[in-house]
Design an enzyme around this catalytic site. Structure first.
Site, PDB file in Angstrom:
ATOM      1  N   LYS A   1       0.809  -1.222   0.000  1.00 35.84           N
ATOM      2  CA  LYS A   1       0.000   0.000   0.000  1.00 35.84           C
ATOM      3  C   LYS A   1       0.839   1.268   0.000  1.00 35.84           C
ATOM      4  CE  LYS A   1      -0.524  -0.186   5.063  1.00 35.84           C
ATOM      5  NZ  LYS A   1       0.035  -1.552   5.214  1.00 35.84           N
TER       6      LYS A   1
ATOM      7  N   HIS B   1       1.126  -3.616  15.094  1.00 37.95           N
ATOM      8  CA  HIS B   1       1.696  -2.467  14.382  1.00 37.95           C
ATOM      9  C   HIS B   1       1.700  -1.300  15.356  1.00 37.95           C
ATOM     10  CE1 HIS B   1       2.691   0.470  11.381  1.00 37.95           C
ATOM     11  NE2 HIS B   1       2.534  -0.377  10.370  1.00 37.95           N
TER      12      HIS B   1
ATOM     13  N   GLU C   1       6.504  -5.721   8.364  1.00 35.98           N
ATOM     14  CA  GLU C   1       5.784  -5.122   7.239  1.00 35.98           C
ATOM     15  C   GLU C   1       6.298  -3.721   6.925  1.00 35.98           C
ATOM     16  OE1 GLU C   1       1.759  -5.208   8.567  1.00 35.98           O
ATOM     17  OE2 GLU C   1       1.681  -7.389   8.750  1.00 35.98           O
TER      18      GLU C   1
END
Length: 461
Positions: free
Chosen positions: A69, A197, A274
């Site tokens: 993204k 996250h 990530e």
């Protein structure tokens, strides 16, 4: 003198010694010969390689799954696929992009805790098994639509010290985790690990320490319920440029300490992350052109010869050919602060004025810089913005009919050869074999260059 020479492959290699900055200068000079002074990008794919080598050095136990993204340029993801990274995909379209590069489904995590049913079915049909969840409703959808899902429970973190907070939207509280794990067991689902996250722009590395400790608690819960937990996903939030408040190595030092404490090597747990902006932010330079200018006089100067009075009595409004509906959407969506570098170096005694910089659309919201100090420039002059690779082109629009800037990609011959060594052997050559300061030597347009699609398993746990 041309910077490029013919090459028998799909690319053109630049002459030795030229860098991405030279390509910026070349394109400015070429565009300045015409009235079509459109905004443009130069992306240094060699910088992406440098970041990968830096990652491997700083986090040797952690396999990067690039967050698509952040920047879904096919050239970028092709480069990363050749380097052997995994991919964090949030939608069917992102999964399609990555699988079009012949990336094995085991190198994809469908890291969106709230998925559309049809897209869960798509993942199932195309072999993508790893996916996140944080609610009972998500478990029930997966149980109905995916026969072989390998689920990862996303937990909430304390992201109060991050610029972009995510736990207000995603993540299960610790007190809810056991119930979710028990429900997954009842539904016959397989939970293989935990993810979190800490948010982007994290200013306190100890946030990772606490999140990893919390993940260890959830591992214990999962083992007690009867799951074989063997995957930890530490998410993203890693800075993409060296001017960030918190340096990458400051964060990784804390992460490595936490991993050694809570998930030692002999625990047999695979660890992934990530990263998004870490890989691409510094690779992109955006160049815009001043298309209009307005001088605002605040009061009459006390003396025509008094330069200091003059600088205090007027301000300048510059209008450029990209804005917040285009590349600078990062200002609205990513809390970015973008400040220009002057293409024409000002003279030592040149007056500087308070200025604002505006995008080209008809919307008053389209302001790039509220106030900075610049010289009195002219229509047709150029401004350069560095560190523009993260959350810029991926979310840009063509509002008001203004087109996205063209992107040129560059890489050195040495960086290219180093990539081939990684791709073919699966093991990176020693860092000393790559001159990290010299990473910009081939270029071409995005639609005209093909990257290798053969993948490898370098650094994939």
């Amino acid at each position: 003198m041309t910077m490029a020479t013919a090459c028998p492959t799909e690319f053109e290699f630049l002459e030795e010694g030229f860098t991405a900055r030279d390509i910026v200068e070349q394109k400015i000079n070429e565009s300045s010969m015409t009235d079509d002074r459109d905004a443009f990008y130069v992306c240094d794919l060699g910088d992406v390689l440098k970041k990968h080598l830096r990652w491997v050095r700083a986090l040797p136990r952690v396999t990067p799954f690039y967050a698509v993204k952040c920047n879904d340029s096919r050239m970028v993801v092709s480069t990363l696929a050749s380097l052997g990274t995994g991919f964090d995909c949030a939608s069917k379209t992102e999964i399609q992009l990555i699988q079009s590069l012949n990336v094995d489904p085991s190198r994809i995590i469908y890291a969106n805790p709230c998925k559309q049913v049809s897209q869960i079915k798509y993942a199932s049909a195309h072999g993508v098994q790893m996916m996140t969840f944080d609610s009972e409703v998500e478990l029930m959808k997966v149980a109905r639509c995916h026969d072989n899902a390998k689920l990862v429970l996303r937990i909430a973190t304390d992201d109060s010290k991050s610029v972009c907070r995510l736990s207000i939207k995603f993540g299960a509280q610790l007190k809810a985790c056991r119930g979710l794990l028990e429900r997954a067991k009842e539904l016959g689902l397989d939970v293989i690990g935990v993810s979190f996250h800490v948010g982007s722009g994290c200013t306190d590395p100890q946030t990772y320490m606490q999140a990893i400790a919390d993940a260890r608690c959830v591992f214990h819960m999962g083992n007690e319920v009867g799951f074989k937990m063997d995957l930890l996903d530490i998410g993203g939030g890693f800075p993409g440029s060296d001017d960030a408040a918190l340096k990458f190595e400051e964060i990784t030092a804390v992460i490595n300490t936490a991993l050694d404490k809570y998930f030692p090597v002999d625990a047999g747990v695979k660890i992934i992350a990530e990263p998004g902006r870490f890989y691409v932010a510094s690779a992109y330079t955006l160049v815009v052109n001043i298309i209009a200018k307005k001088v605002i006089m605040h009061s009459e100067s006390s003396s025509d010869d008094d330069e200091e009075d003059e600088t205090n009595d007027k301000s300048l409004m510059y209008y450029v050919n990209d804005g917040v509906y285009g590349s600078f959407n990062c200002i609205l969506y990513d809390h970015a602060h973008c400040f220009p570098i002057l293409h024409k170096k000002p003279k030592p005694d040149e007056a500087m004025y308070p200025c604002s910089i505006w995008g080209p659309t008809c919307d008053g919201l389209d302001r790039i810089v509220e106030q900075c100090y610049l010289p009195d420039m002219q229509v047709g002059d150029w401004l350069v913005f560095e560190n523009m690779g993260a959350y810029t082109v991926a979310a840009s629009s063509t509002f008001n009919g203004f087109q996205r800037p063209e992107i040129s990609y560059v890489m050195s011959r040495m960086a290219w050869q180093h990539m081939q060594q990684i791709r073919l052997q699966g093991i990176p050559a020693p860092l000393d074999d790559l001159r990290l300061a010299d990473v910009s030597s081939w270029c071409g347009q995005e639609k005209g260059i093909e990257m290798p699609t053969k993948t490898c398993q370098a650094h994939v746990a």
